[in-house]
Design a protein around this motif. Structure first.
Motif, PDB file in Angstrom:
ATOM      1  N   ASP A 213     123.979 149.488  69.685  1.00  0.00           N
ATOM      2  CA  ASP A 213     124.733 149.780  68.591  1.00  0.00           C
ATOM      3  C   ASP A 213     124.927 148.816  67.538  1.00  0.00           C
ATOM      4  OD1 ASP A 213     124.651 152.596  69.304  1.00  0.00           O
ATOM      5  OD2 ASP A 213     126.820 152.445  70.026  1.00  0.00           O
ATOM      6  N   HIS A 214     124.872 149.177  66.200  1.00  0.00           N
ATOM      7  CA  HIS A 214     124.996 148.262  65.196  1.00  0.00           C
ATOM      8  C   HIS A 214     125.976 148.974  64.296  1.00  0.00           C
ATOM      9  CE1 HIS A 214     122.974 145.224  61.996  1.00  0.00           C
ATOM     10  NE2 HIS A 214     124.236 145.414  61.938  1.00  0.00           N
ATOM     11  N   VAL A 215     127.272 148.190  64.279  1.00  0.00           N
ATOM     12  CA  VAL A 215     128.078 148.878  63.232  1.00  0.00           C
ATOM     13  C   VAL A 215     128.426 148.130  61.999  1.00  0.00           C
ATOM     14  CG1 VAL A 215     130.511 150.194  63.311  1.00  0.00           C
ATOM     15  CG2 VAL A 215     129.110 150.368  65.347  1.00  0.00           C
ATOM     16  N   ALA A 216     128.551 148.748  61.087  1.00  0.00           N
ATOM     17  CA  ALA A 216     128.657 147.929  59.832  1.00  0.00           C
ATOM     18  C   ALA A 216     130.480 147.557  59.742  1.00  0.00           C
ATOM     19  CB  ALA A 216     128.584 148.699  58.434  1.00  0.00           C
ATOM     20  N   ALA A 217     130.569 146.332  58.729  1.00  0.00           N
ATOM     21  CA  ALA A 217     131.958 145.778  58.823  1.00  0.00           C
ATOM     22  C   ALA A 217     132.877 146.992  58.482  1.00  0.00           C
ATOM     23  CB  ALA A 217     131.905 144.778  57.753  1.00  0.00           C
ATOM     24  N   GLY A 218     134.024 147.079  59.099  1.00  0.00           N
ATOM     25  CA  GLY A 218     135.208 147.995  59.047  1.00  0.00           C
ATOM     26  C   GLY A 218     134.934 149.380  59.404  1.00  0.00           C
ATOM     27  N   GLN A 219     133.737 149.593  59.705  1.00  0.00           N
ATOM     28  CA  GLN A 219     133.345 150.956  60.105  1.00  0.00           C
ATOM     29  C   GLN A 219     133.473 151.332  61.642  1.00  0.00           C
ATOM     30  OE1 GLN A 219     132.710 153.239  57.885  1.00  0.00           O
ATOM     31  NE2 GLN A 219     133.213 151.818  56.517  1.00  0.00           N
TER      32      GLN A 219
ATOM     33  N   ASN B 164     109.931 152.859  70.949  1.00  0.00           N
ATOM     34  CA  ASN B 164     109.919 154.564  71.430  1.00  0.00           C
ATOM     35  C   ASN B 164     111.482 155.047  71.692  1.00  0.00           C
ATOM     36  OD1 ASN B 164     106.930 154.504  71.337  1.00  0.00           O
ATOM     37  ND2 ASN B 164     106.841 153.730  73.506  1.00  0.00           N
ATOM     38  N   ARG B 165     112.216 154.121  71.779  1.00  0.00           N
ATOM     39  CA  ARG B 165     113.691 154.719  71.913  1.00  0.00           C
ATOM     40  C   ARG B 165     113.984 155.754  70.761  1.00  0.00           C
ATOM     41  NH1 ARG B 165     117.232 149.234  71.969  1.00  0.00           N
ATOM     42  NH2 ARG B 165     115.696 148.981  70.351  1.00  0.00           N
ATOM     43  N   GLY B 166     115.038 156.427  70.926  1.00  0.00           N
ATOM     44  CA  GLY B 166     115.730 157.350  69.996  1.00  0.00           C
ATOM     45  C   GLY B 166     116.357 156.559  69.034  1.00  0.00           C
ATOM     46  N   HIS B 167     116.425 157.057  67.655  1.00  0.00           N
ATOM     47  CA  HIS B 167     117.149 156.344  66.792  1.00  0.00           C
ATOM     48  C   HIS B 167     117.979 157.052  65.796  1.00  0.00           C
ATOM     49  CE1 HIS B 167     117.740 153.137  63.758  1.00  0.00           C
ATOM     50  NE2 HIS B 167     116.785 153.613  62.938  1.00  0.00           N
ATOM     51  N   ALA B 168     119.102 156.747  65.666  1.00  0.00           N
ATOM     52  CA  ALA B 168     119.808 157.514  64.510  1.00  0.00           C
ATOM     53  C   ALA B 168     120.425 156.276  63.491  1.00  0.00           C
ATOM     54  CB  ALA B 168     121.095 157.837  65.385  1.00  0.00           C
ATOM     55  N   ASP B 169     120.345 156.736  62.398  1.00  0.00           N
ATOM     56  CA  ASP B 169     120.933 155.779  61.136  1.00  0.00           C
ATOM     57  C   ASP B 169     121.684 156.731  60.150  1.00  0.00           C
ATOM     58  OD1 ASP B 169     121.179 154.027  58.939  1.00  0.00           O
ATOM     59  OD2 ASP B 169     118.993 153.442  58.804  1.00  0.00           O
ATOM     60  N   PHE B 170     122.924 156.272  60.396  1.00  0.00           N
ATOM     61  CA  PHE B 170     123.909 156.992  59.868  1.00  0.00           C
ATOM     62  C   PHE B 170     124.419 155.930  58.336  1.00  0.00           C
ATOM     63  CE2 PHE B 170     124.245 158.925  63.765  1.00  0.00           C
ATOM     64  CZ  PHE B 170     123.946 160.071  63.394  1.00  0.00           C
ATOM     65  N   GLY B 171     124.075 155.050  58.140  1.00  0.00           N
ATOM     66  CA  GLY B 171     124.056 154.023  57.230  1.00  0.00           C
ATOM     67  C   GLY B 171     125.018 153.003  57.851  1.00  0.00           C
ATOM     68  N   TRP B 172     126.346 153.435  58.116  1.00  0.00           N
ATOM     69  CA  TRP B 172     127.421 152.624  58.875  1.00  0.00           C
ATOM     70  C   TRP B 172     127.051 152.355  60.234  1.00  0.00           C
ATOM     71  CZ3 TRP B 172     130.297 154.256  63.041  1.00  0.00           C
ATOM     72  CH2 TRP B 172     130.352 155.630  63.415  1.00  0.00           C
ATOM     73  N   LEU B 173     126.340 153.244  61.037  1.00  0.00           N
ATOM     74  CA  LEU B 173     126.016 153.029  62.165  1.00  0.00           C
ATOM     75  C   LEU B 173     124.518 153.204  62.538  1.00  0.00           C
ATOM     76  CD1 LEU B 173     126.206 153.250  65.402  1.00  0.00           C
ATOM     77  CD2 LEU B 173     126.625 155.554  65.378  1.00  0.00           C
TER      78      LEU B 173
END
Length: 237
Positions: A47-53, A10-19
């Protein structure tokens, strides 16, 4: 006992690809007027951040900002002149005070980084900005709490925070029970289950579930499976 349950799904979610980010409280594009904060705890982002981002330089003021890497490395830079790598087993805090600018990037070009970004409303406004970082990797947290953030500047194992707030970690093995004793009986606790399954306050919580409890005195937590726990004690104002 007063309590609020935040289920992982139920948490808020954001998906920007790199984040990819999950918000326990209203943040960015996620707004829930019934879920702005828990006492002085204003933000808990997973938070989950892609490599190099990462996050380019941006400003903050009058907020206590805590970062806890869960896997990987964060590369930090700020307007106070700090350039630091924050690794798994480290905790970092910035007292934004009168104002700072900072950036946080994944320190790896090949591997993702996962970390918690936590904001606490400060006790005193407009203090001089400050930075601190410590490792807790050497501390034994098996079936016991270790304190990694504290208002007690004499605590050698914890970073100092401008608030009457304590951050605690524990690895609780299945079948064990762990009590938490409040530093101030008017405070509340926010328990975030990093991994595993526990029972607390008559509720069963699984991975990334959370419970906020106040007006209860001390709290006891039982592990239904091996669990990794983050417990934050905060004033309820």
């Amino acid at each position: 006992m007063q309590k609020i349950i935040h289920r992982a799904e139920n948490r808020g979610h954001a998906d920007f690809g790199w984040l990819k980010s999950y918000h326990s409280f209203s943040f960015g594009q996620y707004y829930n007027p019934d879920n702005i904060h828990f006492g002085a705890l204003r933000v808990l982002n997973d938070d989950h951040v892609a490599a190099g981002q990462g996050f380019g330089r941006h400003p903050h003021d009058n907020m206590e900002i805590v970062s806890i890497p869960l896997s990987g490395t964060l590369a930090h830079s700020d307007s106070m002149g700090h350039r630091k790598d924050i690794q798994t087993g480290d905790v970092q805090i910035m007292s934004a005070g009168t104002g700072i600018q900072h950036s946080e990037f994944n320190g790896s070009k090949t591997d993702d980084v996962k970390f918690l970004q936590i904001w606490i409303i400060p006790k005193e406004a407009d203090i001089e900005p400050r930075y601190d970082q410590k490792s807790y990797a050497h501390l034994d947290k098996e079936n016991k709490w270790i304190t990694i953030v504290s208002p007690d500047e004499a605590d050698a194992n914890a970073v100092w925070i401008n608030q009457d707030s304590w951050f605690n970690l524990a690895d609780l093995q299945k079948g064990n029970t762990l009590a938490y004793h409040l530093h101030n009986q008017t405070n509340g606790i926010y328990l975030f289950v990093l991994e595993g399954d526990v029972s607390v306050g008559g509720e069963q919580l699984s991975r990334r579930d959370a419970i906020g409890i106040h007006d209860s005195g001390n709290v006891s937590i039982e592990a239904n499976a091996d669990a990794q726990l983050l417990l934050i004690e905060v004033p309820m104002f």
